[in-house]
Structure formats: structure tokens, C-alpha cells
Design an enzyme around this catalytic site. Structure first.
Site, short mmCIF file in Angstrom:
data_model
loop_
_atom_site.label_atom_id
_atom_site.label_comp_id
_atom_site.label_asym_id
_atom_site.label_seq_id
_atom_site.Cartn_x
_atom_site.Cartn_y
_atom_site.Cartn_z
N HIS A 237 0.79 -1.24 0.00
CA HIS A 237 0.00 0.00 0.00
C HIS A 237 0.82 1.30 0.00
O HIS A 237 0.70 2.12 -0.91
CB HIS A 237 -0.90 0.03 1.24
CG HIS A 237 -1.75 -1.18 1.41
ND1 HIS A 237 -2.88 -1.41 0.66
CD2 HIS A 237 -1.65 -2.23 2.26
CE1 HIS A 237 -3.44 -2.54 1.04
NE2 HIS A 237 -2.72 -3.07 2.01
C1 BDR Z 1 -2.72 0.61 5.51
O1 BDR Z 1 -2.85 0.05 6.82
C2 BDR Z 1 -1.61 -0.37 7.31
O2 BDR Z 1 -1.71 -1.67 7.81
C3 BDR Z 1 -0.63 -0.27 6.17
O3 BDR Z 1 0.63 0.15 6.65
C4 BDR Z 1 -1.24 0.77 5.26
O4 BDR Z 1 -0.85 2.08 5.63
C5 BDR Z 1 -3.42 -0.29 4.52
O5 BDR Z 1 -4.78 -0.39 4.83
#
Ligand code: BDR
Ligand code: CA
Length: 316
Positions: A242
Site C-alpha cells: 500500500h
Molecule cells: C494501511 O494500513 C496499514 O496496515 C498499512 O501500513 C497501510 O498504511 C493499509 O490499509
């Protein structure tokens, strides 16, 4: 051209780690500091993890600030189930030795932004938005100083990853995300809609390992560990990566496609708490408050990361 000044607000997390590494590996960007927030794991661990990542990048001089320990209104929710007990599970890490700044992250954001020109600084929040929103509430005069916010959070067409409708970063502090979306600052959002279009393949993770050295070994170990959760949940060959989408967008915006839309965050209903309600078809006829990214050149994204981290490793 002078490098673009950015601040990364983060809760590392393996994907946050890759975002930080990509930024520190990129001469087009001048990372002014890293502000830590509680999120994937509690604050002491996100600080430690930011230190580990900066040391891995050969940047023990980077300014790291400790921010808020909990969201503005709600109780903290963490994600050890995804990231492991430390948040950076996968490789074997030695404990970090670099320092952390004494100033609170919110104080530093206010101080740094107030001394900047209008529009001079770009914020990249890739965790819960608490620090950024607290700074805006504390000193609204920082708002014109922020040229753009490029953030990872939310989801609309693919739903949520923490509840059926809410993505983790927005779910953890929906009130802070609400403050951000109402701020009037130009916002580019990297939601699950786009991050789920770029899945890590086992071959790509091996190509990261092939970079060699500490960077190759540790990133491959982090990503293998981190990918396992989404592979099991979604039944795909690889998991989404992400947070580096924000930095990749700053470096190569042509990799991405999206639409200017009006977004509002659900802060009332427990059932849909933290949902990013996107008026994709302009039903409310409201002025757009963000660019909602939904398309990516996945191969280009992964090659950008591999190439930049290989350059960083070669320079160490
Ligand atoms: C987001 O949530 C976190 O677990 C990850 O680092 C990312 O920023 C994805 O939903
Ligand atoms: Ca994150």
C-alpha cells in the site's frame, strides 16, 4: 530542479518501511523529517521501526519525531495480525542506535510548516491521520503552507480491509481523516481501490532479494512475511503493497490514473465507521476535495521500487 520537500507521517509497518526506503532512495525528494504515529503497532514500536528503516537506508541523520499515542476520539486499534508483534516482523533486526528528536511530532509539524513558504511542503501520511489533523487543529495557519497531501487510506469500490467498508488508516482515526478531507488542501488519495491493483509477485520479491546486501535481504524478508496475510485472506498470488504508492506517485505520477471527487468520512455509525464515502458520480454536486486514484501501471510501480532500492544499496 530543487528536490521536492516532503514529510512522511507513518506507523511502520513493512509497507511503510518500503515507502520510507523509496523516498530516501530518490534524489527528487528531500525528506525533511519522519513523524511517527500509533497505528499498525503502538507508538514506541513505530518509532523504533522508523529508526531501523532509516539506519537500513544509511540515514541515521534523519529527523524522527514521536507523535500521538492514540487517535483523537476513539481507542487505538492495531494490526499485529498483518505486520507481526513488532510491526516489522520478517527479518532479524538489531536494536536501533540512532536518536529520536525531543520535540513532539505535532509541535514540529507546526514549527516546520509555519517557517515554510506557502505551498512549499508536501505531506505523505501513510498511517492514521492523527498527527496531521492535530497540527491543523492546533495551528490552522499551517494549512496554506501544505502544497499537497498524498495519502494512503480509504477504499470504495473494493470495500474495506478492517471492516467490510473501512480501510485501516481511516478506520483507526476517522475523525482525523475527516479534519484532513475538510481542510481545503489539495489531496491525492491512494485507496485500496488502487493498491489492490498492484500485487507483489513471489518473483518480484526474489528480485528484491537479488539486490543483495542488507537492503535486499531485509526487504525480501519483510515483504514475504507481510504478504502472507493478504494472500491468505484474498486468495491471490501476492499481497498489495500500500504505502509506497504515495511516494511512487510523487516520483512518477504518469503511472497513475484517477478522478477528482468529493469524499466524506463516516464518523457516526458504528457499523460503517471510517468508511470513505466517495461521490464518484457527483450525486451531491459538491466541489471535489481529492483526487481518488484507481488505476496503476503495476509493472512500472514495482520496477521503480526495485530500481531505486538497488541504486540505494549500491551507494551504501
Ligand atoms: C494501511 O494500513 C496499514 O496496515 C498499512 O501500513 C497501510 O498504511 C493499509 O490499509
Ligand atoms: Ca501504514
Amino acid at each position: 530542479m530543487a528536490p521536492r520537500k516532503i514529510i512522511i507521517d507513518t506507523d511502520p509497518g513493512q509497507d511503510d518501511a518500503l515507502a520510507i526506503l523509496l523516498a530516501l532512495a530518490s534524489p527528487e525528494l528531500d525528506v525533511l523529517g519522519i513523524t511517527c504515529i500509533a497505528g499498525n503497532v503502538p507508538l514506541p514500536l513505530t518509532i523504533r521501526n522508523a529508526q531501523l528503516v532509516c539506519e537500513l537506508a544509511g540515514r541515521p541523520d534523519m529527523k524522527i519525531f514521536a507523535g500521538c499515542e492514540r487517535p483523537m476520539v476513539r481507542d487505538l486499534v492495531t494490526a499485529e495480525i498483518v505486520h507481526g508483534e513488532t510491526g516489522l516482523d520478517g527479518p532479524a533486526w538489531d536494536e536501533p542506535t540512532m536518536g529520536v528528536q525531543e520535540m513532539h511530532a505535532v509541535d514540529w509539524l507546526v514549527t516546520e510548516l509555519m517557517s515554510a513558504e506557502d505551498g512549499e511542503i508536501t505531506l505523505c501520511p501513510v498511517g492514521p491521520i492523527t498527527n496531521v489533523a492535530m497540527a491543523m487543529v492546533r495551528e490552522p495557519r499551517i494549512i496554506p503552507k501544505i502544497g499537497e497531501i498524498v495519502t494512503m487510506g480509504g477504499g470504495f469500490f473494493v470495500g474495506g480491509n478492517t471492516t467490510p467498508v473501512a480501510e485501516f488508516n481511516v478506520y483507526v482515526d476517522p475523525h482525523a481523516a475527516d479534519v484532513m478531507y475538510r481542510s481545503g488542501i489539495p489531496i491525492v488519495t491512494m485507496p485500496l481501490d488502487v493498491t489492490h491493483e498492484a500485487l507483489m509477485s513471489p518473483e518480484w520479491i526474489e528480485s528484491m532479494r537479488a539486490i543483495g546486501g542488507d537492503i535486499g535481504e531485509k526487504t525480501a524478508a519483510m515483504l514475504s512475511f507481510y504478504g502472507r496475510y493478504d494472500i491468505a485472506r484474498y486468495g491471490t498470488r501476492g499481497g498489495p503493497l500500500h504505502d509506497p504508492a504515495t511516494i511512487a506517485y510523487l516520483l512518477q505520477p504518469e503511472l497513475y490514473g484517477g478522478k477528482d471527487v468529493f469524499v466524506e468520512v463516516e464518523t457516526h455509525s458504528e457499523l460503517t465507521m471510517g468508511m470513505t464515502v466517495v461521490d464518484y458520480w457527483d450525486r451531491f454536486e459538491k466541489e471535489p476535495n481529492c483526487r481518488w486514484i484507481s488505476e496503476v501501471d503495476s509493472d512500472g510501480f514495482f520496477e521503480l521500487i526495485r530500481e531505486r532500492l538497488a541504486n540505494l544499496a549500491a551507494a551504501l
